[in-house]
Write a protein that holds these residues in place. Structure first.
Motif, PDB file in Angstrom:
ATOM      1  N   PRO B 208       0.811  -1.216   0.000  1.00 14.07           N
ATOM      2  CA  PRO B 208       0.000   0.000   0.000  1.00 14.07           C
ATOM      3  C   PRO B 208       0.848   1.272   0.000  1.00 14.07           C
ATOM      4  CG  PRO B 208      -0.696  -1.516   1.754  1.00 14.07           C
ATOM      5  CD  PRO B 208       0.608  -2.012   1.229  1.00 14.07           C
ATOM      6  N   GLY B 209       0.349   2.279  -0.709  1.00 15.22           N
ATOM      7  CA  GLY B 209       1.057   3.557  -0.776  1.00 15.22           C
ATOM      8  C   GLY B 209       1.229   4.234   0.566  1.00 15.22           C
ATOM      9  N   SER B 210       0.385   3.908   1.531  1.00 13.17           N
ATOM     10  CA  SER B 210       0.549   4.599   2.816  1.00 13.17           C
ATOM     11  C   SER B 210       1.756   4.085   3.604  1.00 13.17           C
ATOM     12  CB  SER B 210      -0.736   4.557   3.659  1.00 13.17           C
ATOM     13  OG  SER B 210      -1.227   3.270   3.839  1.00 13.17           O
ATOM     14  N   TRP B 211       2.455   3.098   3.057  1.00 18.30           N
ATOM     15  CA  TRP B 211       3.697   2.643   3.679  1.00 18.30           C
ATOM     16  C   TRP B 211       4.938   3.204   2.965  1.00 18.30           C
ATOM     17  CZ3 TRP B 211       3.224  -3.394   4.466  1.00 18.30           C
ATOM     18  CH2 TRP B 211       1.950  -3.717   4.952  1.00 18.30           C
TER      19      TRP B 211
END
Lengths: 558, 558
Positions: B208-211
């Motif tokens: 995921p992009g939030s990582w």
């Protein structure tokens, strides 16, 4: 090319994508009830009835903490005429409806890791022939087989939030969800996630939507239990004495910086002595800096006193959310501030990345084999055996690990260190039963349930140290089986095993440093008072946390 | 509350979020060069110069397959006046610039798992005092410590594609990326990912992009090596003989259904005998159904012949992409059709979920300790030790595992099974050097490099079977160290160890079934011909695959 098997002949005739096609077929059935990935909650029983087929392997998220209980309750409402002989894969059999699945004939076989709260009923259903056990595992063994021969056709999991694309936010209780989902989604199984809320924008993404097929809003927030909270009021002086011995005789002596604590009052006592007794020994920064551990409230005083550099967590703990968010240097947290737990990674870290495991046991035999099973119950293993063994795949060294190196094998140049595997036990349980016994109840339980081997939690040949209120047995330093037994007997008090100790041998072992009594370690029994605990109540823990820790109601006394 | 330590006093004065603040500070410096999460590639050296600080732990994705080579090349261009004493965490030291980091003084210390291609240079830099080794690991031990005391400040990883939000698509080579990213992102480290392409919509999201903090388009696709391809042309008749013995004397005898094969021609021979020799024995469906294995091209004939139910992969293999996508019943693939590999999960599966590991070795001593290190090289461990040991945290049973149960311990009621750990070796290497020797080169290498213990790959006390062209030693059935040695010597041919075998003892061991020669297993030496291989060339493998396997140029002969 072998002439008998023409190349490509089978490839041309066989359908190699049956799993993906079957998945598409099932999902098509529920399409009318879906808006994107979002299922109408009123249709959950119909949907599961379409998605789950007789004989399927179904992974149901019953972790030892969070529970996909909206889904398990719906699952138990299926018509057994239509869906039966399901093979359930579940890490923790915790809720009544988990067993209702068997009573009603929906499920038939189960592979599981832990059945603490339901262990009596599991044993009963087994005896009644309504439940068949595939095998009993540790958590990560069960997940390991999900990537080999037990890949699920359907996974029923839970998370805090989803967006309309199926992206999941687990928040602090990530736990086992990514692992179960990965094993299912990438072998064309169907993943259904219950969530507490469906939102437009997630605080962070814990599991990508492209791995999830269906999300459904639960009727109430998922169930989760505060399993790791120990009220300091119940820590007794013998436990404090054992904790002092552990700190002096093990942590300090071997320089243990990275470690895992089991769950229980024995280890809670150690956590609460670090800022007081540990501080007085000048050990801050020298021991207990890096942890693989759930966010135990009893670790708060050590964290606040600057002992703890990091804690990686299997799961979370109810009430610790705000405290964790405010201590991001210590805990693994996301951009949203909440914990990122992960059971598999923490088990991996606990197995290969730390030098010590310590846990208390309910029963131990003369060879230091131990077990938490008692008669009539099929409790399972949980996670402790994964920490409580010497990981023979380990190749890196550390100071503590090398201190256990023995070069008495067939070739002294081929030697390796050993993980510190410590078992603690008061020699007698509160009810007056001895803890150290001739034969583990596990042997009878295993025979009665026709298990292929006795369900031993920690094997004696993995154990390096045993701590009782009498002293410490340094089993790793003993020579041979008989001497190991003598060392354990020397600290076994007036249990049957202890009564058979030979005082002369005990004295010899003590001289050789293989047995140590409190006075040998510089530990004064008279100091083992509750006043030595950094916190003596849940209220104290809240105060230490500056009000950030908010214990569940059952732990509140005010 | 302990009166000497007022609650909340330290909490109020200490900053508990230094990591997150330091991360924000660094990211702020590169803000001008970012468009969302996307960095201008022309600024990569400037960006790394701002993001990496002297003394940082930096995890660089040098897997044993894919390489974040755009980032490693940029990393090696930093000014050592500005950034130095970096502590490098890298699973595989594979590329010249990995060592340039040390030669130029940017990095100082390294923790690693494998240095095959660069092992001579590593040894030289160590001798020259330009490189300091923290420890040498297996892959998953190194990752385990990333969650404990070696959390990275910066991770440099690679993927196939990213979108503008930083979501990553790894495609078939997911490998170690999610693990490194999780350990870094959730402890407020900075994650930089190089990608081959930046696209509007990803085929699937692997991370995921939030990582992810920064994505940057690389100047060329990430480097990846076809490490697991073995050309059947190079399989000799002795290897075929050993493969026949392994199938009859081990796989069939113990009913091995779940397994891992090491890399090499010995195991490739087994894979290629299943559809021919294995078929003639009627073993299809009875052995070798579920695998933890990279997508070896030599497994294609067995898959096409219907032997294989599932393969979970550590990584991928160049040229196997289309074949894997067309065989989704067998491989773990995503919605986009490409493989989902995952090294940690496959190692977990290989450790806890399968019953047999078999691998070939370059050197073995009289106690069956083995090693692939040779003088002057610091090769490391890679993944084999994680598979090639008895996992003592295992608690579930299987038929094969129980067949190795021994109840000769101190308490016969406390017994457990054992993983089949098989080592194969021709008694002499091609150059005329014996494989079975008095002392492993690893001992001298360890001493020369001041390693705390000798770098043994697989320990003899974990090994259950050794297969040479002479026969099989069933070490698990031998009683005591001397008898184990005698069993190994009985199949050690004319090596120094074999020459010392006592013919009378060998005959006794053979009678007792602890040693078996081909004729004891019903294996006819004369049948061990290349004609028995289901494929005898890469071309044959392509034909078996129906043209779906597209080997890299170096393996093509047409």
């Amino acid at each position: 090319m072998n002439s008998s098997t023409p190349a490509g002949a089978l490839a041309a005739t066989r359908n190699w994508n049956t799993r993906a096609q079957e998945k598409a077929r099932r999902l098509k059935l529920i399409e009318p009830w879906l808006d994107g990935a979002v299922l109408d909650p009123a249709r959950i029983v119909d949907a599961l009835s379409a998605l789950i087929v007789t004989g399927d392997r179904v992974a149901l998220e019953g972790n030892n903490q969070k529970q996909a209980d909206f889904l398990s309750r719906a699952f138990a409402k299926l018509d057994p005429e239509r869906v039966h002989d399901v093979h359930l894969l579940i890490s923790s059999i915790s809720r009544p409806e988990h067993l209702a699945l068997f009573e009603q004939g929906i499920a038939r076989k189960v592979d599981f890791a832990f059945a603490g709260p339901q262990s009596l009923r599991v044993a009963q259903l087994l005896e009644d022939g309504m439940l068949e056990i595939g095998a009993i595992y540790t958590y990560i063994e069960l997940y390991a087989r999900m990537f080999i021969d037990l890949t699920p056709q359907v996974a029923l999991v839970c998370a805090a939030q989803a967006d309309r694309h199926g992206n999941l936010y687990t928040g602090a209780n990530t736990e086992d969800t990514p692992t179960i989902v990965e094993a299912t989604a990438f072998r064309h199984g169907i993943v259904v996630a219950q969530v507490d809320e469906i939102v437009d924008e997630l605080p962070r993404v814990d599991i990508p939507g492209s791995w999830i097929d269906v999300v459904v809003k639960a009727d109430r927030p998922f169930a989760v239990e505060p399993l790791f909270t120990r009220d300091p009021r119940h820590i007794g002086e013998l436990q404090i004495l054992m904790a002092m011995m552990s700190i002096r005789g093990i942590y300090e002596r071997y320089g243990v910086t990275s470690l895992n604590h089991g769950i229980g009052f024995d280890t809670a006592a150690i956590e609460l002595l670090l800022p007081t007794y540990g501080e007085s020994l000048g050990l801050k920064g020298k021991i207990c800096t890096n942890w693989a551990l759930n966010p135990h409230p009893t670790l708060i005083p050590a964290i606040e006193s600057g002992w703890v550099q990091s804690v990686h967590c299997f799961g979370s703990e109810v009430g610790m959310e705000d405290y964790i968010a405010a201590r991001s240097d210590v805990f693994f947290t996301g951009r949203d501030g909440s914990l990122r737990s992960n059971r598999v990674f923490c088990q991996l870290a606990g197995q290969y990345g730390v030098d010590l495991f310590i846990g208390s046991t309910l029963q131990m035999d003369a060879d230091a084999n131990s077990s938490t099973v008692t008669l009539g119950r099929l409790a399972g293993f949980g996670g402790a055996p994964n920490m409580g063994h010497d990981p023979r795949g380990r190749r890196h060294s550390s100071e503590a690990w090398l201190k256990l190196l023995k070069d008495d094998g067939p070739n002294p140049k081929i030697a390796r260190g050993h993980k510190l595997v410590v078992q603690t036990a008061e020699t007698y349980k509160k009810g007056g039963e001895p803890t150290i016994v001739d034969a583990l109840d596990a042997i009878a339980v295993g025979e009665k349930s026709k298990m292929p081997i006795a369900p031993v939690m920690i094997y004696g040949d993995d154990v390096t140290h045993v701590v009782t209120e009498e002293g410490i047995a340094y089993l790793h330093a003993a020579e041979g089986v008989e001497e190991r037994r003598a060392a354990l007997a020397a600290i076994a008090g007036v249990t049957p095993i202890g009564m058979r100790a030979d005082p002369a041998k005990s004295a010899e072992l003590r001289r050789r440093g293989i047995v140590a009594y409190p006075e040998d370690l510089g530990v004064r029994r008279g100091e083992a008072k509750r006043s030595l605990l950094a916190a003596r109540s849940i209220d104290d823990l809240v105060a230490w946390s500056g009000g950030l820790y908010t214990p569940p109601a059952r732990f509140r006394s005010w």
